[in-house]
Every structure is written in C-alpha cells, then in structure tokens.
Design a protein around this motif. Structure first.
Motif, PDB file in Angstrom:
ATOM      1  N   ILE A 149       0.876  -1.359  -0.052  1.00  0.00           N
ATOM      2  CA  ILE A 149      -0.116  -0.016   0.113  1.00  0.00           C
ATOM      3  C   ILE A 149       0.976   1.174   0.194  1.00  0.00           C
ATOM      4  O   ILE A 149       0.473   2.082  -0.741  1.00  0.00           O
ATOM      5  N   SER A 150       1.765   1.402   1.082  1.00  0.00           N
ATOM      6  CA  SER A 150       2.891   2.454   0.822  1.00  0.00           C
ATOM      7  C   SER A 150       3.439   2.685  -0.472  1.00  0.00           C
ATOM      8  O   SER A 150       3.722   3.717  -0.932  1.00  0.00           O
ATOM      9  N   LEU A 152       1.768   6.683  -7.110  1.00  0.00           N
ATOM     10  CA  LEU A 152       0.779   7.488  -7.463  1.00  0.00           C
ATOM     11  C   LEU A 152       1.271   9.224  -7.146  1.00  0.00           C
ATOM     12  O   LEU A 152       0.971  10.019  -7.937  1.00  0.00           O
ATOM     13  N   ASP A 153       1.511   9.139  -5.844  1.00  0.00           N
ATOM     14  CA  ASP A 153       2.146  10.780  -5.417  1.00  0.00           C
ATOM     15  C   ASP A 153       3.037  11.220  -6.440  1.00  0.00           C
ATOM     16  O   ASP A 153       2.927  12.471  -6.892  1.00  0.00           O
ATOM     17  N   TYR A 186      -0.570  12.241  -8.557  1.00  0.00           N
ATOM     18  CA  TYR A 186      -2.083  12.148  -8.208  1.00  0.00           C
ATOM     19  C   TYR A 186      -2.221  12.709  -6.745  1.00  0.00           C
ATOM     20  O   TYR A 186      -1.208  12.938  -5.922  1.00  0.00           O
ATOM     21  N   LEU A 187      -3.578  13.231  -6.549  1.00  0.00           N
ATOM     22  CA  LEU A 187      -3.851  13.850  -5.288  1.00  0.00           C
ATOM     23  C   LEU A 187      -4.679  12.733  -4.426  1.00  0.00           C
ATOM     24  O   LEU A 187      -5.916  12.090  -5.274  1.00  0.00           O
ATOM     25  N   GLU A 188      -4.258  12.104  -3.376  1.00  0.00           N
ATOM     26  CA  GLU A 188      -5.442  11.430  -2.589  1.00  0.00           C
ATOM     27  C   GLU A 188      -6.375  12.174  -1.913  1.00  0.00           C
ATOM     28  O   GLU A 188      -6.119  13.091  -1.232  1.00  0.00           O
ATOM     29  N   GLU A 192      -8.856   3.178  -6.212  1.00  0.00           N
ATOM     30  CA  GLU A 192      -9.505   3.703  -7.245  1.00  0.00           C
ATOM     31  C   GLU A 192      -8.607   5.004  -7.763  1.00  0.00           C
ATOM     32  O   GLU A 192      -8.523   5.681  -6.819  1.00  0.00           O
ATOM     33  N   PHE A 193      -8.461   5.185  -9.111  1.00  0.00           N
ATOM     34  CA  PHE A 193      -7.844   6.591  -9.521  1.00  0.00           C
ATOM     35  C   PHE A 193      -8.502   6.877 -10.838  1.00  0.00           C
ATOM     36  O   PHE A 193      -8.783   6.016 -11.584  1.00  0.00           O
ATOM     37  N   TYR A 194      -8.314   8.051 -11.082  1.00  0.00           N
ATOM     38  CA  TYR A 194      -8.862   8.621 -12.341  1.00  0.00           C
ATOM     39  C   TYR A 194      -7.633   9.743 -12.832  1.00  0.00           C
ATOM     40  O   TYR A 194      -7.248  10.578 -12.163  1.00  0.00           O
TER      41      TYR A 194
END
Length: 362
Positions: free
Chosen positions: A47-48, A54-55, A59-61, A135-137
């Motif tokens: 997960i890390s 993504l970061d 990408y923004l969490e 999920e990411f977009y």
C-alpha cells in the motif's frame, strides 16, 4: 508485573492450526505464526508503494463518502442503513467512482482513494463483504494509456515488495514485464468454447445458449450482459495465468464506460487477469456524455424493474455534474486484498484481511 496472562498461548512448536480459530482470534494467530505477521507487513509495504507511485505521478489522495444516498459506481447489491436524524435511508458505498469523477469535473485532473467498499453478496475464497479498493482517475487519458500506466504500477509494486519482477502463486511462476498480453472479451470466448456472442444479440438467445452449455449461475431474469459475463467467468477467466488484459467488454456490462467508436456494442474497458482467474483490476475510458449516460442508467433501471438486484440506479446529480463538462478521463479500480493474496501466495482472501467477516459463532 506488567499484565496478567490468565490463558495459555497455543502450543509454541505447532502454532495455531485451526483455520476458523485463526480468523476469529487473529491476535493468537499473529502471536503463534510468524508467516502470518509477515503477510500484513507485506500488505503495508504494498500500500505504501502504491501511494508513493501515484504521488510521484502527480495524483492527489482524497476521501469520498462511505454513506451514500445512492449505491452507485458498480453493479453490486449494497448494504442499507437508516440515518435517524435525517430520517433517510443510506447505503454503504459499493464504490467511490461517481464521487471521484465529480472531483475530475471540479478540476482535479488526477485523483485517487484507497478505502473500504461494502457489497452485500456471497463470501468465498475471493470475496469478503467489506474489502479494500484502490481507485484512481486521470483526465485526458483513455484506456490504452491506462493499460500502459497499469503495467508500470503493477511492475513497480511487485519489484518493491518482492525484489524482482517474478513471483510464485499457487504453483505457477508469474512474470511481470512490459507488455502484457491483450485479448478481447469476444475473442476469449471464441477461443475457449467456440461461442461468438455476436451470434446471440438478445437476452433470450444468449440465455438458451448458456443453458445448453450447462451454465448454472444464470436465470431467466438475468440480462444479456450478466450471462455473457458468467460464461466468461466459467470458461475463460480461470484459465488465465500470466498477466493478461481482457479488453472491449459488451456495453450491457459497463454502464459507466465509453463506447468504442468503431463498434458501439462494446466499450473501451479492460480487466487485468492472472494467476488462474484473479481479476486484479478493472478500468475503462470513462463515459462523459451526459445524454448517453442517462440512456445507460435508464436501461439499468429497466433491468432493476425486471428483477436484477445488481442494476445501477439512476444518479441524477451525477448526470448534472456531467452536464457541466467532464474532460476525457480514464479510471482504474483494483482490489487491494487480491493484490496482497497474489504477493503472498494466498488463494483465500481471508488470509490477507486481518479481521475477515465470519458467520456469528452463536
């Protein structure tokens, strides 16, 4: 004396062996079995690694509602609850999708969320009523670009967790290297059982073919898309071992995906399948035409009235958001629990969830 210990621990040499006791009393399982502790260390590492990837890619969490007025974003049966102060029924989310896409409308071009989803469905080796999803977009991307990005993400996570690009799962060596195999949903069924779904354009004909094949998990009320999907699950999916993108699904299966321009009976969608039937992720070019989306929602409503409990509800507020304009966008969803099972060679999803859902003991 720091604390009382009034019960004996499991016998140290043999550890805790009873499977049900291991899941019900996970604290004893962790004390007794070093391998189990390592599973959840691996889970945290994976997960890390996903967050870092993504970061670093801009990408923004974000966090979206778990209590939702409509259970949307997937085809699944929801859990229902009641809010006393508002005197209104709510649903535990089955997916964060529609809220994440509202954020894309709002101007965030790359967003992701890692969180719990809830589906009021059966429990088996690959399903738990509450599970963790990523999920990411990304705006200005289509499903072709998302396949390339997915390869990079999965290869990166596998390498960070295992130290190389290969792992063993249920006796099979699975290799993760660019570029993964691709096959269309239609062609996969032709190759597996010589059934071309183009020859069965309506519910009646495909249902009759399913019964002829002896397919059990379909009924006369099921829509054409669901029957096609059950054929795929029974005769195709479980035979896929190496990472494979199954692409271009029938439109009936994908109420939120964009149609293929050259063949509108299908959508720009892919699933990453591997390990003898693990559906690791689902992704597609997002439907951003509000008129088309409303038409799909209406078709889903007809399926619901015909008895389909998994049909997608009509979300008028989401339609309104699309009417303000959502840029071309690709979306991605992956079950974290299935990923961890793959990384730790565990077939049963309960092995990688600290406190899985179980039938009450009494």
């Amino acid at each position: 004396l720091l604390t009382k210990s009034m019960r004996p621990l499991p016998e140290k040499w043999h550890g805790l062996q009873d499977i049900e006791a291991r899941f019900r009393k996970r604290y004893l399982d962790l004390i007794s079995n070093e391998e189990v502790k390592n599973i959840f260390i691996t889970r945290a590492m994976a997960i890390s690694s996903i967050r870092l990837f993504l970061d670093e890619n801009g990408y923004l969490e974000v966090e979206t509602p778990i209590l939702q007025q409509l259970a949307g974003g997937a085809l699944a049966r929801p859990f229902e609850t009641h809010h006393n102060a508002l005197d209104h029924d709510f649903y535990l989310r089955i997916a964060p999708e529609l809220y994440l896409k509202r954020l894309v409308v709002g101007g965030y071009e790359r967003v992701y969320e890692i969180g719990r989803n809830f589906r009021n469905e059966g429990i088996d080796w690959g399903h738990n009523p509450e599970f963790t999803m990523l999920e990411f977009y990304e705006a200005y991307m289509d499903y072709e670009g998302m396949m390339d990005f997915t390869e990079d993400l999965i290869i990166d996570v596998v390498k960070n967790v295992t130290g190389n690009n290969e792992l063993e799962y249920q006796g099979n060596k699975i290799k993760f290297k660019k570029s993964f195999k691709k096959i269309t949903f239609r062609q996969a069924l032709i190759d597996a059982i010589d059934v071309d779904i183009e020859a069965f354009p309506d519910q009646k004909s495909i249902y009759e073919k399913a019964k002829e094949l002896g397919l059990k998990d379909v009924g006369p009320k099921d829509g054409r898309g669901k029957i096609c999907d059950e054929m795929y699950k029974e005769y195709v999916r479980k035979n896929i071992v190496q990472p494979t993108f199954v692409i271009d699904h029938p439109i009936e299966l994908s109420p939120l995906a964009k149609k293929k321009e050259d063949d509108p009976k299908y959508v720009e969608r892919f699933q990453l399948v591997l390990g003898g039937g693990i559906e690791l992720c689902n992704a597609f070019s997002e439907l951003n035409d509000p008129a088309d989306q409303l038409e799909r929602f209406n078709a889903q409503q007809e399926m619901a009235l015909a008895g389909d409990e998994e049909a997608h509800p009509i979300d008028k507020d989401y339609i309104e958001a699309l009417e303000h304009g959502m840029p071309p966008t690709a979306g991605f969803g992956m079950g974290i629990d299935r990923l961890i099972g793959l990384l730790t060679d565990k077939r049963n999803i309960k092995e990688v969830i600290l406190f899985p859902t179980l039938r009450p003991k009494e």
